[in-house]
Design an enzyme around this catalytic site. Structure first.
Site, mmCIF file in Angstrom:
data_model
loop_
_atom_site.group_PDB
_atom_site.id
_atom_site.type_symbol
_atom_site.label_atom_id
_atom_site.label_comp_id
_atom_site.label_asym_id
_atom_site.label_seq_id
_atom_site.Cartn_x
_atom_site.Cartn_y
_atom_site.Cartn_z
ATOM 1 N N GLY A 33 33.977 -76.994 4.658
ATOM 2 C CA GLY A 33 32.928 -77.064 3.636
ATOM 3 C C GLY A 33 31.621 -76.522 4.178
ATOM 4 N N ASN A 34 30.519 -76.843 3.520
ATOM 5 C CA ASN A 34 29.204 -76.446 4.017
ATOM 6 C C ASN A 34 28.160 -77.465 3.565
ATOM 7 O OD1 ASN A 34 27.920 -75.463 1.426
ATOM 8 N ND2 ASN A 34 29.735 -74.158 1.483
ATOM 9 N N HIS A 35 26.916 -77.299 3.995
ATOM 10 C CA HIS A 35 25.887 -78.332 3.793
ATOM 11 C C HIS A 35 25.173 -78.266 2.441
ATOM 12 C CE1 HIS A 35 26.230 -80.100 7.715
ATOM 13 N NE2 HIS A 35 26.070 -78.925 8.307
#
Ligand code: CTP
Ligand code: CA
Length: 221
Positions: A33-35
Site C-alpha cells: 500500500g502507500n501512505h
C-alpha cells in the site's frame, strides 16, 4: 471560505473523483500500500457537492467518511477494482479528478494461503498495473480531465510531461519538499498546470486547497 457557502456554481455538473491509496494483495493477510490518507480526494468531493455538483467518489481504503446526499461513494481496494469502477461512470462525467495514489505495481501471483517464512529470502514478483488516468485520457470525449502528480525530483518538468502524456486538461503538482505538504498531512502546497498556464499556491489546509482547485476548474469549464 464562508463567502462561498451559498455558491452553487457546479449545479448540474457530474464529477468523478478518486481518493486514497490502493492495496495490492500479496496473500490473504498482507498487501502493498502507500501512505495516502484519502483526505484530499474527500475534501474535493465535499467541496464540489457543497457547490451543487453530483459527485461519484471512488475511494481506496481510507478512514475518511462522507455524509452528503450529492455524493455517492464506492469503496474499492486494488488498482484493478478502481479501474473497473471508474469506467462504469466515466462516460457520464463532466469533470474527472484522479487524486488517488494508485499502486504502479501489483504482485504477479496473489497467494491463496498465508505465505510461511522459511530459511530463504523472499522474492515477490511485481507486474505493472494499468494506468487508469492515461486510459481515461485515451478515451476522453467531452470530460475535463484532472490528474495529480507526486514528485520528489524534477517536479515541474515531470508534472508537465504527465499532463501531456496522459492527455489531461490540468494537473495538480503536490509538493513533498515543503514541510507539512502532501499525502498523509492535513495541509498541501500545490502548483497547477494546464497546457498553457501555471499557477503556484501557498501552503494551506486541504479544505482550502480543494477550494482553490475547484475555483481553477470552474474558470476553465
Ligand atoms: N494514476 C492512475 N493509474 C495508475 C497510476 C497513476 O490513474 N496506475 C494517476 C494518479 O491518480 C495521478 C496521476 O496518474 O492522478 C499521476 O500519478 P503519479 O504516480 O504521479 O504518476 P505515474 O504516471 O504513476 O508515474 P511515476 O509514479 O513513475 O512518477
Ligand atoms: Ca505512480
Amino acid at each position: 471560505s464562508h463567502l462561498s457557502e451559498n455558491k452553487r456554481d457546479f449545479e448540474g455538473k457530474k464529477f468523478l473523483i478518486t481518493a486514497g491509496p490502493t492495496y495490492e494483495n500479496i496473500d490473504p493477510v498482507r498487501f502493498i500500500g502507500n501512505h495516502s490518507s484519502g483526505k484530499m480526494g474527500f475534501d474535493l468531493a465535499r467541496e464540489a457537492a457543497k457547490r451543487g455538483a453530483e459527485v461519484i467518489l471512488i475511494s481506496g481504503p481510507s478512514s475518511q467518511r462522507v455524509d452528503d446526499k450529492n455524493i455517492r461513494i464506492y469503496r474499492v481496494s486494488s488498482a484493478q477494482e478502481m479501474f473497473d469502477e471508474v469506467f462504469k461512470h466515466y462516460e457520464n462525467t463532466d469533470v474527472a479528478i484522479m487524486s488517488a495514489a494508485v499502486a504502479d505495481y501489483t504482485p504477479k501471483v496473489k497467494a491463496t494461503e498465508k505465505i510461511k517464512k522459511n530459511e530463504n529470502e523472499l522474492v515477490i514478483e511485481l507486474v505493472k498495473n494499468k494506468d487508469i488516468l492515461r486510459t481515461m485520457g485515451e478515451h476522453k470525449t467531452h470530460q475535463f480531465l484532472v490528474g495529480f502528480a507526486l514528485e520528489t525530483q524534477n517536479e515541474e518538468e515531470n508534472a508537465k510531461m504527465k499532463l501531456k502524456k496522459k492527455n489531461l486538461d490540468m494537473i495538480v503538482l503536490n509538493s513533498l519538499r515543503d514541510e507539512g505538504a502532501g499525502f498523509a498531512n492535513d495541509t498541501n502546497k500545490i502548483k497547477i498546470f494546464t497546457p498553457t498556464e501555471e499557477q503556484t499556491f501557498s501552503l494551506k489546509s486541504k479544505e482550502e486547497v480543494a477550494e482553490d482547485i475547484l475555483n481553477f476548474i470552474q474558470a476553465k469549464l
